[in-house]
Design a protein around this motif. Sequence first.
Motif, PDB file in Angstrom:
ATOM      1  N   PRO A   5       0.885  -1.345  -0.022  1.00  0.00           N
ATOM      2  CA  PRO A   5      -0.064  -0.047   0.096  1.00  0.00           C
ATOM      3  C   PRO A   5       0.909   1.204  -0.016  1.00  0.00           C
ATOM      4  CG  PRO A   5       0.128  -0.966   2.135  1.00  0.00           C
ATOM      5  CD  PRO A   5       0.724  -1.939   1.110  1.00  0.00           C
ATOM      6  N   GLN A   9      -1.524   5.470   2.892  1.00  0.00           N
ATOM      7  CA  GLN A   9      -2.479   4.356   3.558  1.00  0.00           C
ATOM      8  C   GLN A   9      -1.862   3.581   4.942  1.00  0.00           C
ATOM      9  OE1 GLN A   9      -2.719   2.817  -0.425  1.00  0.00           O
ATOM     10  NE2 GLN A   9      -4.859   2.776  -0.091  1.00  0.00           N
ATOM     11  N   LEU A  60      -5.220  -4.525   4.637  1.00  0.00           N
ATOM     12  CA  LEU A  60      -4.727  -3.432   3.783  1.00  0.00           C
ATOM     13  C   LEU A  60      -3.289  -4.102   3.303  1.00  0.00           C
ATOM     14  CD1 LEU A  60      -4.857  -0.696   2.819  1.00  0.00           C
ATOM     15  CD2 LEU A  60      -3.138  -0.070   4.661  1.00  0.00           C
ATOM     16  N   VAL A 138      -7.765  10.009   3.123  1.00  0.00           N
ATOM     17  CA  VAL A 138      -6.807   8.950   2.460  1.00  0.00           C
ATOM     18  C   VAL A 138      -7.757   7.947   1.715  1.00  0.00           C
ATOM     19  CG1 VAL A 138      -5.114   7.464   2.728  1.00  0.00           C
ATOM     20  CG2 VAL A 138      -5.161   9.752   4.086  1.00  0.00           C
ATOM     21  N   GLY A 139      -8.838   7.538   2.288  1.00  0.00           N
ATOM     22  CA  GLY A 139      -9.379   6.166   1.586  1.00  0.00           C
ATOM     23  C   GLY A 139     -10.289   6.770   0.329  1.00  0.00           C
ATOM     24  N   ARG A 142      -7.361   7.673  -2.292  1.00  0.00           N
ATOM     25  CA  ARG A 142      -6.820   6.115  -2.972  1.00  0.00           C
ATOM     26  C   ARG A 142      -8.017   5.045  -3.336  1.00  0.00           C
ATOM     27  NH1 ARG A 142      -1.556   7.191  -4.174  1.00  0.00           N
ATOM     28  NH2 ARG A 142      -0.532   8.255  -2.560  1.00  0.00           N
ATOM     29  N   SER A 144     -10.263   3.581  -1.474  1.00  0.00           N
ATOM     30  CA  SER A 144      -9.979   2.315  -0.706  1.00  0.00           C
ATOM     31  C   SER A 144     -11.238   2.067   0.307  1.00  0.00           C
ATOM     32  CB  SER A 144      -8.776   2.571   0.132  1.00  0.00           C
ATOM     33  OG  SER A 144      -8.532   1.359   1.162  1.00  0.00           O
ATOM     34  N   ILE A 147     -10.337   1.515   4.070  1.00  0.00           N
ATOM     35  CA  ILE A 147      -9.866   2.612   4.818  1.00  0.00           C
ATOM     36  C   ILE A 147     -11.225   3.725   5.064  1.00  0.00           C
ATOM     37  CG2 ILE A 147      -8.289   4.624   5.056  1.00  0.00           C
ATOM     38  CD1 ILE A 147      -6.191   3.138   3.425  1.00  0.00           C
TER      39      ILE A 147
END
Length: 302
Positions: A5, A9, A60, A138-139, A142, A144, A147
Amino acid sequence: MSRLPSNDQTQVMNWSLGVAIVLLVVKVTAAVITGSSAIYSDAAESVTHMLAVGFAAWALRFSHKPSDDTHHFGHDKVAFISSGLEGAMIAAAALLIGYEAILQFVNGVKISSLGAGMILTGAAAAVNMALGLALIRVGKRRHSQLIRANGQHVLADVWTSAGVLVALLLVGLTGWVWWDPIFASLAAAKLLWTGLKLLKESFAGLMDEADLEVEKQLRDLLDADCAKYGLSYHNLRHRHSGRTHWVELHLVFPDEMTVHRAHEIATEIEAEVAATLEPDGRVITHLEPRSAEHHEEDWEVR
Protein backbone atom coordinates in the motif's frame (compact mmCIF):
# COMPACT_ATOMS: atom_id res chain seq x y z
CA MET A 1 -0.73 -3.94 -8.98
CA SER A 2 1.54 -2.58 -6.30
CA ARG A 3 2.77 -5.16 -3.82
CA LEU A 4 2.54 -2.67 -0.96
CA PRO A 5 0.00 0.00 0.00
CA SER A 6 1.05 3.63 -0.43
CA ASN A 7 2.87 5.37 2.42
CA ASP A 8 -0.14 7.52 3.38
CA GLN A 9 -2.38 4.42 3.58
CA THR A 10 0.11 2.56 5.78
CA GLN A 11 0.72 5.56 8.02
CA VAL A 12 -2.94 6.37 8.57
CA MET A 13 -3.76 2.73 9.40
CA ASN A 14 -0.82 2.53 11.82
CA TRP A 15 -2.09 5.69 13.49
CA SER A 16 -5.58 4.21 13.62
CA LEU A 17 -4.35 1.08 15.40
CA GLY A 18 -2.13 2.99 17.84
CA VAL A 19 -4.88 5.49 18.70
CA ALA A 20 -7.40 2.68 19.17
CA ILE A 21 -5.19 1.03 21.80
CA VAL A 22 -4.46 4.28 23.68
CA LEU A 23 -8.08 5.46 23.69
CA LEU A 24 -9.32 2.09 24.90
CA VAL A 25 -7.16 2.55 28.01
CA VAL A 26 -8.45 6.13 28.43
CA LYS A 27 -12.10 5.10 28.13
CA VAL A 28 -11.79 2.15 30.50
CA THR A 29 -10.18 4.49 33.04
CA ALA A 30 -13.03 6.99 32.61
CA ALA A 31 -15.62 4.23 32.99
CA VAL A 32 -14.03 2.92 36.20
CA ILE A 33 -13.83 6.32 37.92
CA THR A 34 -17.37 7.43 36.96
CA GLY A 35 -19.42 4.23 36.96
CA SER A 36 -21.32 5.62 33.94
CA SER A 37 -22.95 2.99 31.76
CA ALA A 38 -22.68 5.36 28.80
CA ILE A 39 -18.90 5.50 29.27
CA TYR A 40 -18.74 1.74 29.84
CA SER A 41 -20.63 1.32 26.59
CA ASP A 42 -18.23 3.70 24.84
CA ALA A 43 -15.32 1.62 26.14
CA ALA A 44 -16.98 -1.58 24.97
CA GLU A 45 -17.33 -0.09 21.48
CA SER A 46 -13.63 0.72 21.59
CA VAL A 47 -12.79 -2.94 22.24
CA THR A 48 -14.61 -4.00 19.08
CA HIS A 49 -13.03 -1.09 17.23
CA MET A 50 -9.51 -2.11 18.23
CA LEU A 51 -10.10 -5.69 17.02
CA ALA A 52 -11.55 -4.45 13.73
CA VAL A 53 -8.67 -2.03 13.15
CA GLY A 54 -6.17 -4.83 13.77
CA PHE A 55 -7.85 -6.92 11.08
CA ALA A 56 -8.09 -3.92 8.73
CA ALA A 57 -4.36 -3.17 9.09
CA TRP A 58 -3.56 -6.75 8.08
CA ALA A 59 -6.16 -6.72 5.29
CA LEU A 60 -4.68 -3.52 3.82
CA ARG A 61 -1.37 -5.26 3.16
CA PHE A 62 -3.04 -8.50 2.06
CA SER A 63 -5.23 -6.67 -0.46
CA HIS A 64 -2.12 -5.43 -2.29
CA LYS A 65 -0.72 -8.90 -2.93
CA PRO A 66 -0.51 -9.54 -6.68
CA SER A 67 -2.44 -12.29 -8.41
CA ASP A 68 -1.04 -15.80 -8.17
CA ASP A 69 -1.79 -19.35 -9.33
CA THR A 70 -4.82 -19.68 -7.06
CA HIS A 71 -6.06 -16.07 -7.02
CA HIS A 72 -6.07 -14.94 -10.66
CA PHE A 73 -7.88 -11.68 -9.91
CA GLY A 74 -5.67 -10.67 -6.98
CA HIS A 75 -6.57 -10.38 -3.30
CA ASP A 76 -8.21 -6.96 -3.02
CA LYS A 77 -11.71 -8.30 -2.31
CA VAL A 78 -10.53 -8.78 1.26
CA ALA A 79 -11.37 -5.06 1.59
CA PHE A 80 -15.08 -5.94 1.51
CA ILE A 81 -14.55 -8.61 4.17
CA SER A 82 -12.75 -6.06 6.34
CA SER A 83 -15.48 -3.42 5.92
CA GLY A 84 -18.09 -6.09 6.66
CA LEU A 85 -16.23 -6.99 9.86
CA GLU A 86 -16.14 -3.31 10.81
CA GLY A 87 -19.91 -3.14 10.26
CA ALA A 88 -20.53 -6.30 12.27
CA MET A 89 -18.37 -5.03 15.13
CA ILE A 90 -20.19 -1.68 15.19
CA ALA A 91 -23.59 -3.42 15.17
CA ALA A 92 -22.46 -5.76 17.98
CA ALA A 93 -21.27 -2.80 20.05
CA ALA A 94 -24.62 -1.07 19.45
CA LEU A 95 -26.50 -4.09 20.80
CA LEU A 96 -24.21 -4.24 23.84
CA ILE A 97 -24.70 -0.53 24.53
CA GLY A 98 -28.47 -0.94 24.22
CA TYR A 99 -28.38 -3.90 26.62
CA GLU A 100 -26.36 -1.92 29.20
CA ALA A 101 -28.81 0.98 28.92
CA ILE A 102 -31.75 -1.35 29.59
CA LEU A 103 -29.96 -2.70 32.68
CA GLN A 104 -29.58 0.85 33.94
CA PHE A 105 -33.25 1.59 33.39
CA VAL A 106 -34.09 -1.55 35.38
CA ASN A 107 -31.47 -1.40 38.16
CA GLY A 108 -30.98 2.34 38.55
CA VAL A 109 -28.13 4.74 37.77
CA LYS A 110 -25.06 5.57 39.86
CA ILE A 111 -22.54 8.10 38.56
CA SER A 112 -19.57 9.84 40.19
CA SER A 113 -16.54 11.97 39.17
CA LEU A 114 -18.39 13.65 36.30
CA GLY A 115 -15.64 16.21 35.63
CA ALA A 116 -12.87 13.67 35.11
CA GLY A 117 -15.12 11.49 32.99
CA MET A 118 -16.06 14.41 30.74
CA ILE A 119 -12.43 15.51 30.28
CA LEU A 120 -11.23 12.01 29.33
CA THR A 121 -14.19 11.34 27.05
CA GLY A 122 -13.90 14.75 25.38
CA ALA A 123 -10.20 14.24 24.69
CA ALA A 124 -10.93 10.82 23.18
CA ALA A 125 -13.65 12.28 20.97
CA ALA A 126 -11.38 15.08 19.68
CA VAL A 127 -8.59 12.64 18.79
CA ASN A 128 -11.02 10.29 17.06
CA MET A 129 -12.59 13.13 15.08
CA ALA A 130 -9.21 14.15 13.64
CA LEU A 131 -8.28 10.52 12.94
CA GLY A 132 -11.63 9.59 11.39
CA LEU A 133 -11.58 12.56 8.99
CA ALA A 134 -7.99 11.72 8.00
CA LEU A 135 -8.93 8.08 7.31
CA ILE A 136 -11.89 9.04 5.13
CA ARG A 137 -9.81 11.62 3.26
CA VAL A 138 -7.07 9.08 2.46
CA GLY A 139 -9.65 6.40 1.69
CA LYS A 140 -11.39 8.62 -0.86
CA ARG A 141 -8.13 9.75 -2.43
CA ARG A 142 -6.88 6.16 -2.75
CA HIS A 143 -10.33 4.74 -3.58
CA SER A 144 -9.98 2.33 -0.64
CA GLN A 145 -13.22 0.91 0.74
CA LEU A 146 -11.20 -0.65 3.56
CA ILE A 147 -9.80 2.66 4.84
CA ARG A 148 -13.09 4.52 4.34
CA ALA A 149 -14.89 1.86 6.39
CA ASN A 150 -12.31 2.22 9.15
CA GLY A 151 -12.81 5.98 9.08
CA GLN A 152 -16.58 5.54 9.39
CA HIS A 153 -16.00 3.24 12.37
CA VAL A 154 -13.80 5.86 14.03
CA LEU A 155 -16.41 8.59 13.43
CA ALA A 156 -19.08 6.26 14.83
CA ASP A 157 -16.94 6.17 17.99
CA VAL A 158 -17.05 9.97 18.00
CA TRP A 159 -20.85 9.87 17.97
CA THR A 160 -20.80 7.55 20.95
CA SER A 161 -18.40 9.79 22.85
CA ALA A 162 -20.44 12.88 21.96
CA GLY A 163 -23.55 11.21 23.36
CA VAL A 164 -21.67 10.39 26.55
CA LEU A 165 -20.48 13.99 26.90
CA VAL A 166 -23.97 15.42 26.46
CA ALA A 167 -25.38 12.89 28.91
CA LEU A 168 -22.80 13.69 31.59
CA LEU A 169 -23.22 17.43 31.04
CA LEU A 170 -27.00 17.18 31.46
CA VAL A 171 -26.59 15.01 34.54
CA GLY A 172 -24.25 17.62 36.04
CA LEU A 173 -26.56 20.53 35.18
CA THR A 174 -29.88 18.95 36.17
CA GLY A 175 -28.93 16.24 38.66
CA TRP A 176 -31.23 13.87 36.74
CA VAL A 177 -29.12 10.69 36.27
CA TRP A 178 -31.48 9.13 33.71
CA TRP A 179 -29.87 11.22 30.99
CA ASP A 180 -27.06 8.63 31.06
CA PRO A 181 -29.04 5.58 29.82
CA ILE A 182 -31.17 7.75 27.51
CA PHE A 183 -28.15 9.00 25.57
CA ALA A 184 -26.56 5.56 25.67
CA SER A 185 -29.69 4.28 23.89
CA LEU A 186 -29.51 7.05 21.28
CA ALA A 187 -25.83 6.29 20.66
CA ALA A 188 -26.69 2.61 20.27
CA ALA A 189 -29.31 3.42 17.63
CA LYS A 190 -26.83 5.58 15.66
CA LEU A 191 -24.14 2.89 15.85
CA LEU A 192 -26.55 0.18 14.73
CA TRP A 193 -27.50 2.24 11.67
CA THR A 194 -23.82 2.79 10.78
CA GLY A 195 -22.97 -0.88 11.27
CA LEU A 196 -25.85 -2.11 9.12
CA LYS A 197 -24.94 0.38 6.40
CA LEU A 198 -21.35 -0.94 6.29
CA LEU A 199 -22.62 -4.52 6.20
CA LYS A 200 -24.89 -3.65 3.27
CA GLU A 201 -22.01 -2.03 1.36
CA SER A 202 -19.75 -4.99 2.07
CA PHE A 203 -22.36 -7.48 0.86
CA ALA A 204 -22.91 -5.42 -2.29
CA GLY A 205 -19.18 -5.50 -3.03
CA LEU A 206 -18.86 -9.23 -2.45
CA MET A 207 -21.86 -9.82 -4.74
CA ASP A 208 -20.34 -7.63 -7.50
CA GLU A 209 -23.16 -5.09 -7.43
CA ALA A 210 -22.74 -2.70 -10.35
CA ASP A 211 -22.02 0.96 -9.60
CA LEU A 212 -24.58 2.94 -11.63
CA GLU A 213 -22.43 6.08 -11.70
CA VAL A 214 -19.51 4.12 -13.10
CA GLU A 215 -21.85 2.48 -15.64
CA LYS A 216 -23.04 5.88 -16.89
CA GLN A 217 -19.45 7.05 -17.16
CA LEU A 218 -18.51 3.93 -19.14
CA ARG A 219 -21.48 4.17 -21.48
CA ASP A 220 -20.90 7.87 -22.19
CA LEU A 221 -17.29 7.13 -23.12
CA LEU A 222 -18.13 4.05 -25.20
CA ASP A 223 -20.96 5.84 -27.02
CA ALA A 224 -18.55 8.62 -28.01
CA ASP A 225 -15.79 6.24 -29.12
CA CYS A 226 -18.15 4.02 -31.09
CA ALA A 227 -19.63 7.05 -32.88
CA LYS A 228 -16.10 8.21 -33.68
CA TYR A 229 -15.05 4.88 -35.24
CA GLY A 230 -18.38 3.77 -36.67
CA LEU A 231 -18.73 0.85 -34.25
CA SER A 232 -21.28 -0.48 -31.80
CA TYR A 233 -20.99 -2.39 -28.54
CA HIS A 234 -23.05 -4.61 -26.26
CA ASN A 235 -22.77 -7.05 -23.34
CA LEU A 236 -21.10 -4.42 -21.14
CA ARG A 237 -20.32 -5.81 -17.69
CA HIS A 238 -18.30 -4.32 -14.89
CA ARG A 239 -17.51 -4.97 -11.25
CA HIS A 240 -15.33 -3.52 -8.52
CA SER A 241 -13.17 -5.87 -6.49
CA GLY A 242 -11.87 -3.41 -3.91
CA ARG A 243 -9.14 -1.46 -5.71
CA THR A 244 -9.63 -2.71 -9.27
CA HIS A 245 -12.48 -2.10 -11.71
CA TRP A 246 -12.97 -4.99 -14.13
CA VAL A 247 -14.77 -4.22 -17.39
CA GLU A 248 -15.69 -6.47 -20.31
CA LEU A 249 -17.69 -5.77 -23.46
CA HIS A 250 -18.20 -6.82 -27.07
CA LEU A 251 -17.13 -4.41 -29.83
CA VAL A 252 -18.80 -4.81 -33.24
CA PHE A 253 -16.76 -3.81 -36.32
CA PRO A 254 -17.64 -3.49 -40.04
CA ASP A 255 -17.02 -6.74 -41.90
CA GLU A 256 -14.55 -5.11 -44.30
CA MET A 257 -12.24 -3.84 -41.52
CA THR A 258 -9.01 -5.80 -41.12
CA VAL A 259 -8.31 -7.67 -37.90
CA HIS A 260 -5.18 -5.58 -37.43
CA ARG A 261 -7.09 -2.28 -37.59
CA ALA A 262 -9.90 -3.60 -35.40
CA HIS A 263 -7.33 -4.65 -32.83
CA GLU A 264 -5.71 -1.19 -32.89
CA ILE A 265 -9.06 0.52 -32.29
CA ALA A 266 -10.03 -1.92 -29.54
CA THR A 267 -6.70 -1.33 -27.81
CA GLU A 268 -7.24 2.44 -27.93
CA ILE A 269 -10.75 2.11 -26.49
CA GLU A 270 -9.53 -0.25 -23.75
CA ALA A 271 -6.83 2.25 -22.75
CA GLU A 272 -9.32 5.14 -22.62
CA VAL A 273 -11.75 3.15 -20.49
CA ALA A 274 -9.02 1.93 -18.12
CA ALA A 275 -7.72 5.51 -17.69
CA THR A 276 -11.10 6.65 -16.35
CA LEU A 277 -11.19 3.96 -13.63
CA GLU A 278 -9.28 4.69 -10.43
CA PRO A 279 -7.06 3.54 -8.90
CA ASP A 280 -6.77 0.59 -11.31
CA GLY A 281 -8.84 -0.44 -14.33
CA ARG A 282 -8.70 -3.69 -16.32
CA VAL A 283 -10.62 -3.90 -19.60
CA ILE A 284 -11.29 -6.94 -21.81
CA THR A 285 -12.97 -6.60 -25.21
CA HIS A 286 -14.36 -9.26 -27.55
CA LEU A 287 -14.23 -8.34 -31.24
CA GLU A 288 -17.09 -9.30 -33.58
CA PRO A 289 -17.85 -8.64 -37.27
CA ARG A 290 -21.20 -6.95 -37.80
CA SER A 291 -22.51 -9.88 -39.88
CA ALA A 292 -21.93 -12.27 -36.97
CA GLU A 293 -22.97 -9.96 -34.11
CA HIS A 294 -24.38 -11.90 -31.19
CA HIS A 295 -26.08 -10.56 -28.06
CA GLU A 296 -26.45 -12.42 -24.80
CA GLU A 297 -30.13 -11.60 -24.64
CA ASP A 298 -30.70 -12.56 -21.01
CA TRP A 299 -27.94 -10.18 -19.97
CA GLU A 300 -29.10 -7.25 -22.10
CA VAL A 301 -32.71 -7.28 -20.89
CA ARG A 302 -32.60 -5.07 -17.78
